[in-house]
Design an enzyme around this catalytic site. Structure first.
Site, PDB file in Angstrom:
ATOM      1  N   HIS A   1      43.941  82.567   2.404  1.00  0.00           N
ATOM      2  CA  HIS A   1      44.980  83.607   2.453  1.00  0.00           C
ATOM      3  C   HIS A   1      44.358  84.989   2.234  1.00  0.00           C
ATOM      4  CE1 HIS A   1      47.136  79.894   1.442  1.00  0.00           C
ATOM      5  NE2 HIS A   1      48.103  80.401   2.189  1.00  0.00           N
TER       6      HIS A   1
ATOM      7  N   ASP B   1      40.122  79.076  -0.405  1.00  0.00           N
ATOM      8  CA  ASP B   1      41.411  79.707  -0.088  1.00  0.00           C
ATOM      9  C   ASP B   1      41.258  80.635   1.110  1.00  0.00           C
ATOM     10  OD1 ASP B   1      43.843  81.205  -0.152  1.00  0.00           O
ATOM     11  OD2 ASP B   1      44.033  80.833  -2.301  1.00  0.00           O
TER      12      ASP B   1
ATOM     13  N   SER C   1      43.621  77.875  -6.622  1.00  0.00           N
ATOM     14  CA  SER C   1      42.794  79.086  -6.732  1.00  0.00           C
ATOM     15  C   SER C   1      42.867  79.715  -8.120  1.00  0.00           C
ATOM     16  CB  SER C   1      43.230  80.118  -5.692  1.00  0.00           C
ATOM     17  OG  SER C   1      43.080  79.573  -4.409  1.00  0.00           O
TER      18      SER C   1
HETATM   19 CO1  B1M Z   1      49.791  79.216   2.982  1.00  0.00          CO
HETATM   20  N1  B1M Z   1      50.553  78.638   1.270  1.00  0.00           N
HETATM   21  N2  B1M Z   1      48.827  77.619   3.102  1.00  0.00           N
HETATM   22  N3  B1M Z   1      49.245  79.957   4.690  1.00  0.00           N
HETATM   23  N4  B1M Z   1      51.096  80.643   2.748  1.00  0.00           N
HETATM   24  C1  B1M Z   1      51.399  79.659   0.528  1.00  0.00           C
HETATM   25  C2  B1M Z   1      50.555  80.435  -0.470  1.00  0.00           C
HETATM   26  C3  B1M Z   1      52.453  78.707  -0.181  1.00  0.00           C
HETATM   27  C4  B1M Z   1      53.026  79.257  -1.489  1.00  0.00           C
HETATM   28  C5  B1M Z   1      53.565  78.369   0.817  1.00  0.00           C
HETATM   29  C6  B1M Z   1      54.635  77.457   0.268  1.00  0.00           C
HETATM   30  O1  B1M Z   1      54.408  76.294   0.055  1.00  0.00           O
HETATM   31  N5  B1M Z   1      55.821  77.968   0.008  1.00  0.00           N
HETATM   32  C7  B1M Z   1      51.586  77.403  -0.394  1.00  0.00           C
HETATM   33  C8  B1M Z   1      50.801  77.301  -1.708  1.00  0.00           C
HETATM   34  C9  B1M Z   1      51.339  76.223  -2.609  1.00  0.00           C
HETATM   35  C10 B1M Z   1      50.543  76.045  -3.857  1.00  0.00           C
HETATM   36  O2  B1M Z   1      49.369  76.185  -3.955  1.00  0.00           O
HETATM   37  N6  B1M Z   1      51.260  75.670  -4.866  1.00  0.00           N
HETATM   38  C11 B1M Z   1      50.670  77.458   0.810  1.00  0.00           C
HETATM   39  C12 B1M Z   1      49.963  76.341   1.342  1.00  0.00           C
HETATM   40  C13 B1M Z   1      50.306  75.003   0.714  1.00  0.00           C
HETATM   41  C14 B1M Z   1      49.026  76.448   2.383  1.00  0.00           C
HETATM   42  C15 B1M Z   1      48.141  75.328   2.972  1.00  0.00           C
HETATM   43  C16 B1M Z   1      47.520  74.370   1.950  1.00  0.00           C
HETATM   44  C17 B1M Z   1      49.000  74.564   3.986  1.00  0.00           C
HETATM   45  C18 B1M Z   1      48.332  73.361   4.629  1.00  0.00           C
HETATM   46  O3  B1M Z   1      47.280  73.456   5.186  1.00  0.00           O
HETATM   47  N7  B1M Z   1      48.984  72.240   4.505  1.00  0.00           N
HETATM   48  C19 B1M Z   1      47.080  76.148   3.722  1.00  0.00           C
HETATM   49  C20 B1M Z   1      45.939  76.512   2.775  1.00  0.00           C
HETATM   50  C21 B1M Z   1      44.638  76.665   3.423  1.00  0.00           C
HETATM   51  C22 B1M Z   1      43.593  77.152   2.417  1.00  0.00           C
HETATM   52  O4  B1M Z   1      43.719  78.217   1.859  1.00  0.00           O
HETATM   53  N8  B1M Z   1      42.595  76.338   2.182  1.00  0.00           N
HETATM   54  C23 B1M Z   1      47.840  77.397   4.041  1.00  0.00           C
HETATM   55  C24 B1M Z   1      47.583  78.204   5.145  1.00  0.00           C
HETATM   56  C25 B1M Z   1      48.283  79.344   5.482  1.00  0.00           C
HETATM   57  C26 B1M Z   1      48.115  80.118   6.791  1.00  0.00           C
HETATM   58  C27 B1M Z   1      46.677  80.116   7.313  1.00  0.00           C
HETATM   59  C28 B1M Z   1      49.007  79.501   7.846  1.00  0.00           C
HETATM   60  C29 B1M Z   1      48.706  81.524   6.393  1.00  0.00           C
HETATM   61  C30 B1M Z   1      47.649  82.495   5.861  1.00  0.00           C
HETATM   62  C31 B1M Z   1      47.108  83.450   6.887  1.00  0.00           C
HETATM   63  C32 B1M Z   1      46.267  84.537   6.269  1.00  0.00           C
HETATM   64  O5  B1M Z   1      46.401  84.934   5.135  1.00  0.00           O
HETATM   65  N9  B1M Z   1      45.363  85.009   7.068  1.00  0.00           N
HETATM   66  C33 B1M Z   1      49.609  81.146   5.228  1.00  0.00           C
HETATM   67  C34 B1M Z   1      50.665  81.982   4.743  1.00  0.00           C
HETATM   68  C35 B1M Z   1      50.974  83.201   5.573  1.00  0.00           C
HETATM   69  C36 B1M Z   1      51.385  81.700   3.541  1.00  0.00           C
HETATM   70  C37 B1M Z   1      52.607  82.423   2.950  1.00  0.00           C
HETATM   71  C38 B1M Z   1      53.821  81.985   3.754  1.00  0.00           C
HETATM   72  C39 B1M Z   1      52.559  83.945   2.919  1.00  0.00           C
HETATM   73  C40 B1M Z   1      51.355  84.547   2.237  1.00  0.00           C
HETATM   74  C41 B1M Z   1      51.257  86.024   2.501  1.00  0.00           C
HETATM   75  O6  B1M Z   1      50.497  86.473   3.320  1.00  0.00           O
HETATM   76  N10 B1M Z   1      52.095  86.802   1.818  1.00  0.00           N
HETATM   77  C42 B1M Z   1      52.590  81.869   1.467  1.00  0.00           C
HETATM   78  C43 B1M Z   1      53.925  81.886   0.792  1.00  0.00           C
HETATM   79  C44 B1M Z   1      53.966  82.746  -0.447  1.00  0.00           C
HETATM   80  O7  B1M Z   1      53.065  83.476  -0.761  1.00  0.00           O
HETATM   81  N11 B1M Z   1      54.989  82.602  -1.209  1.00  0.00           N
HETATM   82  C45 B1M Z   1      51.788  80.621   1.597  1.00  0.00           C
HETATM   83  C46 B1M Z   1      52.133  88.251   1.966  1.00  0.00           C
HETATM   84  C47 B1M Z   1      51.063  88.902   1.074  1.00  0.00           C
HETATM   85  C48 B1M Z   1      51.085  90.397   1.229  1.00  0.00           C
HETATM   86  O8  B1M Z   1      51.352  88.566  -0.258  1.00  0.00           O
HETATM   87  O9  B1M Z   1      49.092  87.494  -0.607  1.00  0.00           O
HETATM   88  O10 B1M Z   1      50.887  87.341  -2.386  1.00  0.00           O
HETATM   89  P1  B1M Z   1      50.239  88.083  -1.297  1.00  0.00           P
HETATM   90  O11 B1M Z   1      49.679  89.454  -1.879  1.00  0.00           O
HETATM   91  C49 B1M Z   1      50.423  90.344  -2.701  1.00  0.00           C
HETATM   92  C50 B1M Z   1      50.244  90.081  -4.187  1.00  0.00           C
HETATM   93  O12 B1M Z   1      50.060  88.718  -4.503  1.00  0.00           O
HETATM   94  C51 B1M Z   1      49.096  90.950  -4.564  1.00  0.00           C
HETATM   95  O13 B1M Z   1      49.253  92.077  -3.734  1.00  0.00           O
HETATM   96  C52 B1M Z   1      49.806  91.697  -2.467  1.00  0.00           C
HETATM   97  C53 B1M Z   1      50.746  92.785  -2.030  1.00  0.00           C
HETATM   98  O14 B1M Z   1      51.837  92.913  -2.899  1.00  0.00           O
HETATM   99  N12 B1M Z   1      47.725  90.497  -4.441  1.00  0.00           N
HETATM  100  C54 B1M Z   1      46.742  91.158  -5.095  1.00  0.00           C
HETATM  101  C55 B1M Z   1      47.175  89.489  -3.760  1.00  0.00           C
HETATM  102  N13 B1M Z   1      45.859  89.470  -3.960  1.00  0.00           N
HETATM  103  C56 B1M Z   1      45.564  90.484  -4.770  1.00  0.00           C
HETATM  104  C57 B1M Z   1      44.353  90.919  -5.317  1.00  0.00           C
HETATM  105  C58 B1M Z   1      44.381  92.025  -6.173  1.00  0.00           C
HETATM  106  C59 B1M Z   1      45.557  92.686  -6.436  1.00  0.00           C
HETATM  107  C60 B1M Z   1      46.746  92.264  -5.926  1.00  0.00           C
HETATM  108  O15 B1M Z   1      43.286  92.515  -6.739  1.00  0.00           O
HETATM  109  C61 B1M Z   1      42.156  91.726  -6.729  1.00  0.00           C
END
Ligand code: B1M
Length: 214
Positions: free
Chosen positions: A100, A98, A151
């Site tokens: 992200h 992963d 993940s």
């Molecule tokens: Co991707 N991605 N992405 N992506 N991406 C998602 C996660 C997705 C939901 C988008 C969608 O389809 N709507 C989807 C997953 C689907 C699934 O698994 N069911 C997805 C996909 C499919 C993919 C790829 C597979 C796409 C592809 O290649 N075809 C690929 C995966 C590559 C891989 O990982 N092997 C991919 C790639 C990418 C980018 C590189 C382009 C980019 C990431 C860049 C980066 O992180 N450096 C990206 C992005 C930006 C997203 C979305 C749009 C936004 C994620 C984000 O940064 N959110 C995302 C959509 C979504 O999440 N709904 C998506 C903002 C961030 C602050 O939130 O990380 O949730 P989040 O963190 C929160 C909480 O979750 C929590 O606190 C944070 C603050 O409130 N939290 C924790 C998180 N970790 C924590 C740990 C803790 C405590 C709290 O303690 C340990």
């Protein structure tokens, strides 16, 4: 347009040109954390929806992510910090497979600013690296982050392996694909008696860490 709309749209469009000036303008009204948690994350939510609906291509998602990272990096020095002795140590990692890391890095910032030592291993981390870092740093807790559905399975497998190895370090799990029920039922079972907790957001991570060290 209001500064709120402008900043949200910058994340959606991945528009970095002049970003800092808009952040500075927003700082007249909001503290830096609120800019991140409301305005910028709102934009990221839209990006996720557009991408999920097939209305946005991956390279543009990456632009949005980079804009988000640049904004967070600019805001970070303005955040309030707790001074004094380190309260404890956590090892943070995005799990194997992963990439992200925006959420994980926010957790790092919040915990660091609140007096914890954070060993941030980065993305795609195998369990062996996580355990090694936890041992080396005598970590009070391990935090695993991951946004893919895949993940969530890796996290459970990691916990099963930790259980086999006889480890009992408290583990926090966070990331958009997790649910509280999955963590508190499936993952809890996988780790036997070891403590596993769900962190919905970075502040949840902080309060969990506060509980572990007191
Ligand atoms: Co991707 N991605 N992405 N992506 N991406 C998602 C996660 C997705 C939901 C988008 C969608 O389809 N709507 C989807 C997953 C689907 C699934 O698994 N069911 C997805 C996909 C499919 C993919 C790829 C597979 C796409 C592809 O290649 N075809 C690929 C995966 C590559 C891989 O990982 N092997 C991919 C790639 C990418 C980018 C590189 C382009 C980019 C990431 C860049 C980066 O992180 N450096 C990206 C992005 C930006 C997203 C979305 C749009 C936004 C994620 C984000 O940064 N959110 C995302 C959509 C979504 O999440 N709904 C998506 C903002 C961030 C602050 O939130 O990380 O949730 P989040 O963190 C929160 C909480 O979750 C929590 O606190 C944070 C603050 O409130 N939290 C924790 C998180 N970790 C924590 C740990 C803790 C405590 C709290 O303690 C340990």
């Amino acid at each position: 347009d209001t500064i709120e709309e402008v900043l949200k749209q910058r994340i959606v469009d991945g528009d970095k040109q002049g970003l800092e000036a808009d952040l500075e303008a927003a700082m007249q009204t909001y503290p830096p954390l609120e800019i991140i948690n409301t305005l910028l994350l709102d934009g990221m939510k839209v990006v996720g929806e557009l991408f999920g609906a097939g209305k946005m291509q991956l390279p543009f998602v990456l632009q949005s992510a980079e804009t988000m990272k640049r904004a967070v990096a600019w805001l970070e020095p303005f955040m309030e910090k707790v001074e004094g002795q380190e309260k404890g140590t956590i090892v943070l990692a995005t799990v194997k497979g992963d990439v992200h890391d925006i959420g994980k890095n926010l957790v790092d910032i919040i915990l660091t600013n609140n007096g914890y030592k954070v060993v941030n291993l980065g993305i795609k981390q195998p369990l062996t690296a996580i355990i090694e870092a936890a041992n080396e740093n005598k970590a009070n807790a391990i935090g695993m982050s991951g946004l893919l559905v895949k993940s969530t399975v890796i996290m459970r497998e990691n916990l099963e392996e930790m259980q086999r190895l006889g480890l009992s370090t408290p583990v926090f799990l966070g990331g958009a694909a997790l649910t509280r029920a999955y963590v508190e039922e499936d993952c809890w079972k996988a780790y036997g008696e070891g403590p596993v907790a769900y962190a919905r957001d970075a502040f949840d991570g902080l309060s969990l860490m506060d509980k572990v060290v007191t």
